[in-house]
Design a protein around this motif. Structure first.
Motif, PDB file in Angstrom:
ATOM      1  N   ARG A 160       9.034  -2.425   7.562  1.00  0.00           N
ATOM      2  CA  ARG A 160       8.825  -1.601   8.756  1.00  0.00           C
ATOM      3  C   ARG A 160       8.368  -0.216   8.316  1.00  0.00           C
ATOM      4  O   ARG A 160       9.030   0.444   7.512  1.00  0.00           O
ATOM      5  CB  ARG A 160      10.103  -1.505   9.577  1.00  0.00           C
ATOM      6  CG  ARG A 160      10.638  -2.853  10.038  1.00  0.00           C
ATOM      7  CD  ARG A 160      11.966  -2.710  10.769  1.00  0.00           C
ATOM      8  NE  ARG A 160      12.504  -4.002  11.169  1.00  0.00           N
ATOM      9  CZ  ARG A 160      13.241  -4.783  10.391  1.00  0.00           C
ATOM     10  NH1 ARG A 160      13.529  -4.374   9.147  1.00  0.00           N
ATOM     11  NH2 ARG A 160      13.690  -5.946  10.816  1.00  0.00           N
ATOM     12  N   ARG A 161       7.271   0.234   8.876  1.00  0.00           N
ATOM     13  CA  ARG A 161       6.706   1.540   8.502  1.00  0.00           C
ATOM     14  C   ARG A 161       6.227   2.255   9.762  1.00  0.00           C
ATOM     15  O   ARG A 161       5.990   1.639  10.815  1.00  0.00           O
ATOM     16  CB  ARG A 161       5.531   1.360   7.528  1.00  0.00           C
ATOM     17  CG  ARG A 161       5.896   0.619   6.255  1.00  0.00           C
ATOM     18  CD  ARG A 161       4.693   0.460   5.337  1.00  0.00           C
ATOM     19  NE  ARG A 161       4.232   1.752   4.840  1.00  0.00           N
ATOM     20  CZ  ARG A 161       3.193   1.908   4.029  1.00  0.00           C
ATOM     21  NH1 ARG A 161       2.495   0.820   3.641  1.00  0.00           N
ATOM     22  NH2 ARG A 161       2.841   3.094   3.600  1.00  0.00           N
ATOM     23  N   GLU A 162       6.043   3.555   9.602  1.00  0.00           N
ATOM     24  CA  GLU A 162       5.477   4.364  10.670  1.00  0.00           C
ATOM     25  C   GLU A 162       4.322   5.156  10.077  1.00  0.00           C
ATOM     26  O   GLU A 162       4.521   6.047   9.246  1.00  0.00           O
ATOM     27  CB  GLU A 162       6.527   5.313  11.261  1.00  0.00           C
ATOM     28  CG  GLU A 162       5.974   6.128  12.424  1.00  0.00           C
ATOM     29  CD  GLU A 162       7.048   6.987  13.078  1.00  0.00           C
ATOM     30  OE1 GLU A 162       6.699   7.829  13.929  1.00  0.00           O
ATOM     31  OE2 GLU A 162       8.237   6.811  12.715  1.00  0.00           O
TER      32      GLU A 162
ATOM     33  N   ARG B 162       4.306   2.455  14.735  1.00  0.00           N
ATOM     34  CA  ARG B 162       5.255   1.643  13.995  1.00  0.00           C
ATOM     35  C   ARG B 162       4.654   0.259  13.741  1.00  0.00           C
ATOM     36  O   ARG B 162       4.061  -0.363  14.640  1.00  0.00           O
ATOM     37  CB  ARG B 162       6.554   1.489  14.777  1.00  0.00           C
ATOM     38  CG  ARG B 162       7.334   2.792  14.903  1.00  0.00           C
ATOM     39  CD  ARG B 162       8.652   2.569  15.617  1.00  0.00           C
ATOM     40  NE  ARG B 162       9.447   3.798  15.662  1.00  0.00           N
ATOM     41  CZ  ARG B 162      10.276   4.180  14.696  1.00  0.00           C
ATOM     42  NH1 ARG B 162      10.416   3.424  13.608  1.00  0.00           N
ATOM     43  NH2 ARG B 162      10.971   5.295  14.804  1.00  0.00           N
ATOM     44  N   THR B 163       4.808  -0.219  12.525  1.00  0.00           N
ATOM     45  CA  THR B 163       4.300  -1.538  12.156  1.00  0.00           C
ATOM     46  C   THR B 163       5.412  -2.337  11.499  1.00  0.00           C
ATOM     47  O   THR B 163       6.386  -1.787  10.977  1.00  0.00           O
ATOM     48  CB  THR B 163       3.119  -1.419  11.171  1.00  0.00           C
ATOM     49  OG1 THR B 163       3.564  -0.770   9.973  1.00  0.00           O
ATOM     50  CG2 THR B 163       1.971  -0.631  11.793  1.00  0.00           C
TER      51      THR B 163
ATOM     52  N   ASP C  41      10.721   2.642   6.568  1.00  0.00           N
ATOM     53  CA  ASP C  41      12.065   2.508   7.129  1.00  0.00           C
ATOM     54  C   ASP C  41      12.951   1.859   6.079  1.00  0.00           C
ATOM     55  O   ASP C  41      12.669   0.756   5.605  1.00  0.00           O
ATOM     56  CB  ASP C  41      12.006   1.645   8.408  1.00  0.00           C
ATOM     57  CG  ASP C  41      13.342   1.643   9.142  1.00  0.00           C
ATOM     58  OD1 ASP C  41      14.354   2.092   8.555  1.00  0.00           O
ATOM     59  OD2 ASP C  41      13.369   1.164  10.297  1.00  0.00           O
TER      60      ASP C  41
ATOM     61  N   GLY D 281       7.212   7.428   5.440  1.00  0.00           N
ATOM     62  CA  GLY D 281       6.985   6.552   6.590  1.00  0.00           C
ATOM     63  C   GLY D 281       7.716   5.235   6.503  1.00  0.00           C
ATOM     64  O   GLY D 281       7.725   4.471   7.480  1.00  0.00           O
TER      65      GLY D 281
END
Length: 569
Positions: free
Chosen positions: A185-187, A192-193, A158, A156
């Motif tokens: 940045r993650r999913e 997405r956060t 990025d 997850g």
């Protein structure tokens, strides 16, 4: 000779188009603007008049600036402390993970030549520990020139979370560990956060291919951000409460000081209105109490002095009135005897005949002085009553000029009357005709006396102007004689004051004419003003409201003549 200059009446204006009605929107905007303007004026008036409001607002503004500066310093120190602590923790933990990875790589068998499997085996336990400890991992293969190469990383994540500048730093083998701030940045579950964080990078060499890989550990700073937000809210709340408390304390403190001042102002206004018995209430022994005692003592002294002056003024007025009345009887007897002598002066020798003529002249002047003294005593006693009628000042000016034409001819003075004929605004006002005509007569005779010696070929000039507007009417008398010295325009209305005591007067004035004229003008609620310049003549202007004691804001005629240039200060 009398010259009557009458400007032609102005033509009526041509009828124009009927103004259109403003729409409801425009009317609403106009009402809103007027309401806003009225509110602004009331606010400005309150601000100018209330020292308490100014002190409280100034205190709150200064306190707000101090609180803002102190709060900014505290927030900066708190932020720096949290960040430094988080960086130290992240760097230490990244160093520990790197050391552990190198230890495990050292124990790898030399027969293992699969670099991809070795990379996954190395990254898997680090990723697993990162999930429990709160950080994410990227184990990147050597770069190929277009960013991060093949990598094993936390699901997850990025990979662009690693800044390009930091990736370029590890492009060559042998680079020391480094860290920087980044946005992680993650999913997670399709969401997405992005959150701030710290990325720490260090290099490792895999035995399988003897190539240098880069291990990135990304530590989120969400907790520090929440802590900083909590501190910020606490400081804002505390600052707002502090400002409210400062405003309250300032209001209470200033009220303790301003309240006695307001009471002193109210008592001073009552004293000015004639209530001389008013005093301040004295409480305590502080500075304000001592001020109140001094104020009361001053008021007592003023009351005593005012009563003494009133008594002296009353005695003086009574003396003037009594003497004036008592002199009328002997003056009547002397007048009768003087008339007999004057009528029989043809039978006397020249010296006696001249004495009879001088006696008659001085009796006339003495009688005029006695009449003026009686008039002044009536003004002082406050028993003067106006006989109001609609009076046309233009007609008063023409009658006065005609009445004194003979005197003007004797002095070689030309009287010029400038009065509008059939004007749009008539020169009519409610006034006592006898008193207004007396004022104008006095101004005209004074102008003739001071116009300067003329000759039949080049006579001196006195200009009498009449003007009017919607609120007032005015008449001015201008001569071009010796004028008035600086400061004499304010003294010319004093009783028995003369600009030049040695000047021979044609009309034999008593020195009370202008003083009586000023009292008559004030009785109507009007103005009697003087202007003069040495060598440029003098101008006296009488301004009357349309109605007796009505509002009077400006005069239709200028006080300074148009042909005179005032010096620039």
């Amino acid at each position: 000779m009398v010259s009557d200059t009458r400007p032609a009446a102005s033509e009526p204006a041509a009828p124009g188009a009927r103004p259109g009605r403003a729409g409801p929107a425009r009317a609403g905007r106009t009402v809103a603007r007027r309401a806003w303007g009225a509110g602004l004026r009331r606010t400005l008036t309150f601000w100018r008049r209330s020292i308490q409001a100014r002190v409280v607002v100034s205190t709150v503004v200064l306190s707000a600036l101090i609180v803002a500066v102190v709060g900014w310093l505290l927030l900066r120190q708190t932020r720096d402390g949290l960040v430094d602590q988080r960086v130290d923790t992240a760097v230490a933990e990244a160093a520990s993970e790197t050391e552990d990875a190198r230890t495990r790589l050292t124990a790898v068998l030399g027969t293992d030549t699969d670099a991809a499997d070795q990379q996954k085996d190395l990254a898997a336990p680090i990723i697993q520990r990162g999930e429990s400890r709160g950080y994410v991992v990227i184990l990147a293969a050597p770069q190929t020139g277009d960013g991060v190469g093949g990598a094993t990383y936390t699901p997850g994540l990025d990979r662009s979370s690693v800044p390009a500048a930091l990736a370029r730093r590890f492009a060559e083998p042998g680079a020391p560990p480094a860290w920087t701030f980044t946005t992680i940045r993650r999913e997670i579950d399709g969401v997405r956060t992005a959150e701030p964080g710290i990325v720490v990078g260090s290099q490792l060499t895999l035995p399988a291919d003897s190539r240098t890989y880069t291990l990135y550990l990304l530590f989120p700073m969400e907790e520090e951000q929440k802590t900083l937000a909590l501190v910020t809210r606490a400081l804002l709340t505390a600052g707002a409460l502090l400002l409210v408390l400062v405003a309250g304390v300032g209001w209470v403190v200033t009220r303790q000081v301003v309240t006695p001042i307001r009471m002193a102002r109210q008592v001073a206004e009552r004293l000015a209105a004639g209530r001389l018995q008013e005093r301040l209430l004295v409480r305590g022994e502080d500075d304000l109490a001592r001020l109140a005692m001094s104020f009361n003592q001053m008021a007592t002294n003023l009351q005593r002095q005012i009563r003494q002056l009133e008594e002296l003024s009353r005695v003086q007025r009574r003396f003037t009135s009594d003497v004036s009345h008592e002199l009328r009887t002997p003056l009547t007897t002397v007048r009768m005897a003087g008339d007999v002598l004057h009528d029989a002066r043809a039978a006397f020798d020249p010296v006696t005949a001249r004495a009879a003529e001088l006696l008659q002249t001085e009796l006339d002047r003495f009688e005029t002085l006695l009449v003026d003294l009686l008039e002044i005593s009536r003004f002082d006693a406050g028993v003067v009553v106006l006989d109001v009628e609609d009076l046309d000042l233009a007609e008063v000016a023409r009658r006065t000029a005609h009445a004194y034409q003979t005197l003007a001819d004797q002095r070689s003075v030309r009287l010029v009357v400038e009065a509008p004929e059939a004007p749009e605004t008539p020169c009519v006002a409610e006034a006592d005709g006898r008193r207004i005509e007396r004022i104008v007569r006095n101004l005209v005779t004074n102008a003739i006396d001071h116009a300067g010696p003329g000759t039949p070929e080049r006579p001196a000039t006195v200009v009498i102007r009449v003007g009017a507007d919607a609120d007032a009417t005015a008449i001015s008398v201008r001569d071009f004689g010796v004028g008035l010295a600086p400061g004499e325009a304010a003294m010319v209305f004093n009783r028995f004051w003369r600009a030049d005591p040695a000047r021979a007067r044609t009309t034999g004035g008593t020195g009370l004419g202008l003083a009586i004229a000023l009292e008559d003008a004030t009785l109507h609620g009007g103005w009697l003003q003087a202007w003069g310049r040495t060598g440029q003549g003098a101008l006296f202007r009488l301004t009357l409201p349309r109605y007796v004691r009505g509002p009077l804001r400006r005069s239709p005629l200028p006080l300074v003549p148009d042909d005179v240039t005032e010096p620039v200060a």
